[in-house]
Motif scaffolding. Structure first.
Motif, mmCIF file in Angstrom:
data_model
loop_
_atom_site.group_PDB
_atom_site.id
_atom_site.type_symbol
_atom_site.label_atom_id
_atom_site.label_comp_id
_atom_site.label_asym_id
_atom_site.label_seq_id
_atom_site.Cartn_x
_atom_site.Cartn_y
_atom_site.Cartn_z
ATOM 1 N N LEU A 166 0.827 -1.210 0.000
ATOM 2 C CA LEU A 166 0.000 0.000 0.000
ATOM 3 C C LEU A 166 0.860 1.258 0.000
ATOM 4 N N GLU A 167 1.983 1.215 0.705
ATOM 5 C CA GLU A 167 2.861 2.393 0.712
ATOM 6 C C GLU A 167 3.524 2.590 -0.650
ATOM 7 N N VAL A 168 3.859 1.502 -1.312
ATOM 8 C CA VAL A 168 4.397 1.609 -2.674
ATOM 9 C C VAL A 168 3.355 2.251 -3.594
ATOM 10 N N VAL A 169 2.114 1.786 -3.498
ATOM 11 C CA VAL A 169 1.032 2.368 -4.299
ATOM 12 C C VAL A 169 0.851 3.840 -3.956
ATOM 13 N N ASP A 170 0.952 4.168 -2.684
ATOM 14 C CA ASP A 170 0.800 5.559 -2.252
ATOM 15 C C ASP A 170 1.869 6.451 -2.875
ATOM 16 N N VAL A 171 3.107 5.985 -2.858
ATOM 17 C CA VAL A 171 4.208 6.768 -3.424
ATOM 18 C C VAL A 171 4.039 6.922 -4.932
ATOM 19 N N VAL A 172 3.729 5.816 -5.599
ATOM 20 C CA VAL A 172 3.573 5.842 -7.054
ATOM 21 C C VAL A 172 2.420 6.756 -7.473
ATOM 22 N N ALA A 228 -1.681 9.652 -2.988
ATOM 23 C CA ALA A 228 -3.139 9.751 -3.051
ATOM 24 C C ALA A 228 -3.814 9.035 -1.884
ATOM 25 N N LEU A 229 -3.157 7.980 -1.355
ATOM 26 C CA LEU A 229 -3.770 7.210 -0.266
ATOM 27 C C LEU A 229 -3.718 7.931 1.073
ATOM 28 N N ASP A 230 -2.900 8.979 1.170
ATOM 29 C CA ASP A 230 -2.815 9.716 2.436
ATOM 30 C C ASP A 230 -4.157 10.318 2.825
ATOM 31 N N SER A 231 -5.032 10.519 1.834
ATOM 32 C CA SER A 231 -6.351 11.092 2.118
ATOM 33 C C SER A 231 -7.237 10.127 2.908
ATOM 34 N N LEU A 232 -6.796 8.870 3.026
ATOM 35 C CA LEU A 232 -7.562 7.881 3.786
ATOM 36 C C LEU A 232 -7.278 7.946 5.283
ATOM 37 N N GLY A 233 -6.416 8.879 5.701
ATOM 38 C CA GLY A 233 -6.216 9.104 7.127
ATOM 39 C C GLY A 233 -7.463 9.726 7.746
ATOM 40 N N ILE A 234 -7.476 9.793 9.060
ATOM 41 C CA ILE A 234 -8.645 10.293 9.787
ATOM 42 C C ILE A 234 -8.497 11.787 10.083
ATOM 43 N N VAL A 235 -9.381 12.585 9.517
ATOM 44 C CA VAL A 235 -9.480 14.009 9.854
ATOM 45 C C VAL A 235 -10.627 14.131 10.848
ATOM 46 N N SER A 294 -17.916 12.720 7.131
ATOM 47 C CA SER A 294 -17.466 11.973 5.959
ATOM 48 C C SER A 294 -16.205 11.163 6.235
ATOM 49 N N GLU A 295 -15.468 11.512 7.288
ATOM 50 C CA GLU A 295 -14.214 10.832 7.607
ATOM 51 C C GLU A 295 -14.411 9.540 8.391
ATOM 52 N N LEU A 296 -15.630 9.288 8.848
ATOM 53 C CA LEU A 296 -15.881 8.063 9.608
ATOM 54 C C LEU A 296 -15.618 6.818 8.774
ATOM 55 N N VAL A 297 -15.773 6.931 7.460
ATOM 56 C CA VAL A 297 -15.523 5.761 6.596
ATOM 57 C C VAL A 297 -14.038 5.445 6.496
ATOM 58 N N ASP A 298 -13.184 6.363 6.941
ATOM 59 C CA ASP A 298 -11.734 6.147 6.862
ATOM 60 C C ASP A 298 -11.147 5.531 8.127
ATOM 61 N N SER A 312 -5.973 17.850 11.688
ATOM 62 C CA SER A 312 -4.907 16.852 11.653
ATOM 63 C C SER A 312 -5.334 15.690 10.770
ATOM 64 N N ASN A 313 -4.374 14.875 10.347
ATOM 65 C CA ASN A 313 -4.644 13.697 9.524
ATOM 66 C C ASN A 313 -3.865 12.535 10.136
ATOM 67 N N THR A 314 -4.584 11.570 10.680
ATOM 68 C CA THR A 314 -3.958 10.479 11.422
ATOM 69 C C THR A 314 -4.106 9.158 10.680
ATOM 70 N N ALA A 315 -2.987 8.473 10.490
ATOM 71 C CA ALA A 315 -3.007 7.158 9.845
ATOM 72 C C ALA A 315 -1.831 6.345 10.360
ATOM 73 N N GLY A 316 -1.913 5.034 10.160
ATOM 74 C CA GLY A 316 -0.823 4.155 10.566
ATOM 75 C C GLY A 316 -1.308 3.022 11.452
ATOM 76 N N ALA A 317 -0.482 1.994 11.556
ATOM 77 C CA ALA A 317 -0.829 0.805 12.329
ATOM 78 C C ALA A 317 -0.457 0.911 13.801
ATOM 79 N N SER A 318 0.070 2.052 14.233
ATOM 80 C CA SER A 318 0.551 2.135 15.611
ATOM 81 C C SER A 318 -0.574 2.031 16.629
ATOM 82 N N GLY A 319 -1.770 2.521 16.292
ATOM 83 C CA GLY A 319 -2.885 2.358 17.220
ATOM 84 C C GLY A 319 -3.192 0.891 17.451
#
Length: 201
Positions: free
Chosen positions: A31-37, A41-48, A53-57, A116-123
């Motif tokens: 997914l990170e490779v796809v994001d970079v390429v 674009a995938l960064d928008s899937l973080g939680i604002v 509308s962000e609940l789906v993310d 803010s825009n929060t994403a990642g597996a750390s949670g």
């Protein structure tokens, strides 16, 4: 009646857990490779926070990272803690992860700073840490207690540091809600021993 997972050998459980977590971590890297390429674009899937509308993310955000260094930092703890948690059964592990991801994401959505825009597996990682730390005590299993103590010894310092609200660019909210939801999941999905079998409560 005990599920078929309970009849697996230890070797079968370990193989299934290992395959699952290797595949999971590989997916994060892909997914990170796809994001970079795609120009991130995938960064928008973080939680604002606090946008309906962000609940789906909430779920996708747990799989998206902001750069290869970010996903690299999460890969080893997710692989190890996920493997250990999955040894207790894949279905149970899936349920634990679902609770952690949903509760953590909702918490981030509710209390994170505006814009803010929060994403990642750390949670999820913090949640698995909490789950492994207390589940052995909750279920009164000596091996589980030992695993929890070892996990605490290896990653306890990093976990405490990750809860500090003073780190720039780090979501202590995601870490805190992840940890709390993991502890809650240990109680929610605790197992009790009945005779010689183990039945999930």
């Amino acid at each position: 009646m005990p599920g078929s997972e309970l009849e697996w050998s230890r070797g079968d459980r370990a193989k299934a857990a290992a395959k699952l977590m290797v595949g999971w971590v590989a997916l994060l890297w892909l997914l990170e490779v796809v994001d970079v390429v795609s120009g991130h674009a995938l960064d928008s899937l973080g939680i604002v926070p606090r946008r309906a509308s962000e609940l789906v993310d909430i779920v996708p955000a747990a799989f998206i990272h902001f750069g290869f260094a970010h996903v690299a930092a999460n890969s080893v703890p997710l692989l190890v803690m996920g493997f250990l948690a999955a040894l207790g059964g894949i279905r149970r592990f899936a349920a634990v992860c679902a609770v952690i991801v949903l509760a953590d994401g909702l918490g981030v959505w509710l209390v994170s700073p505006a814009h803010s825009n929060t994403a990642g597996a750390s949670g999820l990682i913090f949640g698995l840490f909490g789950f492994l730390l207390v589940s052995g005590f909750v279920e009164r299993r000596p091996l589980g207690v030992l695993v929890g103590l070892l996990i605490g010894a290896v990653w306890g310092g990093s976990i405490l540091l990750g809860l500090a609200p003073t780190q720039t660019g780090v979501s202590w909210q995601a870490h805190l809600f992840g940890l709390a939801s993991g502890v809650a999941a240990a109680f929610l999905f605790r197992r009790r021993v009945v005779g010689r079998g183990v039945v999930q409560a």
